[in-house]
Design an enzyme around this catalytic site. Structure first.
Site, PDB file in Angstrom:
ATOM      1  N   SER A 431      17.130 -71.922  30.216  1.00 53.06           N
ATOM      2  CA  SER A 431      16.231 -70.905  29.658  1.00 53.06           C
ATOM      3  C   SER A 431      15.578 -71.333  28.369  1.00 53.06           C
ATOM      4  O   SER A 431      16.211 -71.990  27.540  1.00 53.06           O
ATOM      5  CB  SER A 431      17.016 -69.632  29.369  1.00 53.06           C
ATOM      6  N   GLY A 432      14.338 -70.929  28.209  1.00 52.01           N
ATOM      7  CA  GLY A 432      13.616 -71.257  26.969  1.00 52.01           C
ATOM      8  C   GLY A 432      13.008 -72.640  27.019  1.00 52.01           C
ATOM      9  O   GLY A 432      12.138 -72.983  26.231  1.00 52.01           O
TER      10      GLY A 432
HETATM   11  N1  ARG Z   1      18.169 -66.925  32.530  1.00 57.51           N
HETATM   12  C1  ARG Z   1      18.687 -68.228  32.657  1.00 57.51           C
HETATM   13  C2  ARG Z   1      19.182 -68.757  31.326  1.00 57.51           C
HETATM   14  O1  ARG Z   1      19.497 -67.981  30.495  1.00 57.51           O
HETATM   15  C3  ARG Z   1      17.712 -69.160  33.253  1.00 57.51           C
HETATM   16  C4  ARG Z   1      17.538 -68.843  34.645  1.00 57.51           C
HETATM   17  C5  ARG Z   1      16.644 -69.699  35.367  1.00 57.51           C
HETATM   18  N2  ARG Z   1      17.068 -69.511  36.701  1.00 57.51           N
HETATM   19  C6  ARG Z   1      16.509 -70.049  37.721  1.00 57.51           C
HETATM   20  N3  ARG Z   1      17.049 -69.860  38.870  1.00 57.51           N
HETATM   21  N4  ARG Z   1      15.452 -70.796  37.601  1.00 57.51           N
HETATM   22  O2  ARG Z   1      19.403 -69.943  31.147  1.00 57.51           O
END
Ligand code: ARG
Length: 481
Positions: A431-432
């Site tokens: 994420s990010g």
């Molecule tokens: N929300 C997740 C994080 O905090 C990232 C998720 C991305 N997921 C995905 N299946 N592309 O790291």
């Protein structure tokens, strides 16, 4: 001269001496010349003693000695010269390795008109024009240097001139390190002038305006470092677009140092890696808003750069965190945030900023894009110490909003990427982090920020990213770029 035949015979029969001799025996018996040489342990020659019965004609003739001292000296000299030349050639091609030579070239192109957009380096107009100029340069130099001397050219600036456009560009060549910059410069000028005279080029370069100056690698780097989205290897060679098809999830491919120089790890002091982020200037990074749900206190966060979390190549503390005011955690809308470092970073081959896309950028479905991160490689697995990368493909919002996919949850500020069959995907901890796209000049743009997804790598559940182009105005309003 009579034809000669090389003969090898045993002298024992004739003189009773017990060594082998090699010589030239004329077919004309009356002018028989034989070299009588002992070849080991050194070349030793002496006249042959012949029996009178056999060869009466040569009895009183003083046979010229082939290996007289002058000939021997000349022969030795010739051998020494040959060895010397051979050593020279070997060192030239093997020991003296190639070195990069950089030049700053400026010239006027007279058959095009300057456009306002050329002033914005991330505009489509600038990219297209620059690409055309770079292609032309590579055509000129590749042909003449048989492809291997010319490496790359890169337009750094387009500016207006009264009768066209002024171009400023960096040219990179590779020549043996024993060569010299001025000599190569002369060669470059010559090549360019000849092709200006003989070739049908799409752009008219004004010959008088052409200037070229050698650049040392530091100056060259400073010039390119002020540009975004350029990847370089440690030897200052441009890094081509990655062709990796490995994945973050369940993948094994580990990114090289400097391969994704804008990638950062966002860490909570005491709790380690939490999120990814992308460097967009020497003090600002772009990341996801949801990374700060647990903690919004800048003093609790640090940012690191480099291909591993531990040890990092560069480490910085955080001065400010700006979270999008309309971020909604239940809908994941506006999942974007800015981080300001307390002290700026030095750009290098390992730390570099990524370009922000023009708000008009269009990525058709199935465009290859790359996602990188230190996230887990299986759902709910631990985060990784080494940076990973995956090639994924863009998916249209229409397809992504299908009932069997995300059923209308994808808004215009989101972008889907992955594969409908699943498997390759970002995952928790990514994420990010960046979703990047290389244009045809190998300049990388941050098109997405890892935001959410249902589990990781499931069929019909691709990764969902914040669509960065949609937030250009928001970013500009916060940091003025
Ligand atoms: N929300 C997740 C994080 O905090 C990232 C998720 C991305 N997921 C995905 N299946 N592309 O790291």
């Amino acid at each position: 001269m009579s034809p000669r035949r090389r003969v090898l015979y045993d002298e024992q029969e004739e003189s009773g001496k017990d060594f082998m001799v090699m010589g030239w025996k004329s077919l004309d018996r009356s002018r028989l010349i034989i070299n009588n040489c002992l070849l080991f342990p050194f070349i030793y020659c002496r006249p042959v003693e012949f029996s009178e019965v056999e060869y009466p004609e040569v009895e009183n003739q003083r046979r010229p000695q082939f290996w007289d001292p002058i000939r021997l000296a000349l022969f030795t000299l010739a051998i020494a010269a040959i060895i010397g030349i051979a050593i020279g050639i070997v060192t030239h091609f093997v020991v003296a390795d190639d070195k990069s030579f950089y030049y700053l070239a400026s010239f006027k192109v007279t058959n095009i008109k300057y456009k306002e957009k050329y002033g914005i380096r991330t505009s489509r107009e600038f990219a297209e024009r620059s690409h055309q100029i770079e292609r032309m340069m590579s055509r000129i130099f590749r042909r003449f240097t048989r492809g291997h001397r010319f490496i790359k050219s890169h337009v750094v600036n387009l500016s207006p001139s009264e009768d066209g456009v002024n171009v400023l560009m960096v040219l990179m060549f590779r020549y043996p390190s024993t060569d010299n910059a001025e000599r190569i410069k002369k060669r470059i000028e010559k090549l360019l002038y000849t092709s200006l005279n003989t070739n049908q080029l799409p752009l008219t370069i004004n010959k008088q305006s052409f200037r070229i100056t050698p650049l040392d690698s530091k100056k060259m780097r400073n010039l390119l470092n002020s540009r975004c989205g350029i990847r370089m290897t440690s030897s200052n060679m441009p890094l081509p677009a990655s062709s990796s098809t490995e994945r973050i999830m369940k993948g094994s491919k580990i990114a090289m140092e400097g391969e994704w120089p804008w990638q950062a790890s966002l860490q909570l002091i005491g709790a380690g890696h939490q999120c990814g982020a992308s460097l967009i200037s020497n003090t600002w990074l772009l990341t996801a808003a949801h990374c700060f749900q647990r903690n919004k206190d800048p003093s609790q966060w640090i940012v690191t750069f480099g291909a591993s979390v531990k040890p990092p190549a560069v480490k910085r503390s955080v001065g400010e965190i700006i979270i999008h005011e309309n971020y909604h955690k239940d809908t994941n809308e506006n999942d974007i945030a800015l981080i300001q470092l307390t002290t700026q970073v030095e750009y290098s081959n390992i730390v570099q900023r990524v370009c922000l896309p023009d708000s008009s950028i269009k990525l058709p479905p199935k465009t290859s894009v790359f996602v990188t991160g230190f996230g887990s490689i299986v759902d709910d697995g631990p985060t990784q110490n080494k940076l990973r990368q995956a090639r994924v493909e863009t998916i249209s919002n229409d397809v992504c909003n299908r009932k069997d996919v995300y059923d209308g949850m994808i808004t215009s500020g989101m972008l889907c990427a992955g594969f409908m069959e699943g498997k390759v995907d970002a995952c928790k901890g990514d994420s990010g982090g960046p979703l990047v796209y290389p244009d045809n000049r190998d300049i990388w743009y941050l098109v997405g920020i890892v935001s959410w997804g249902q589990s990781c790598g499931l069929p019909n559940k691709p990764g969902v990213y914040t669509r960065v182009a949609q937030y250009r105005d928001w970013i500009a309003s916060k940091i003025g770029m």
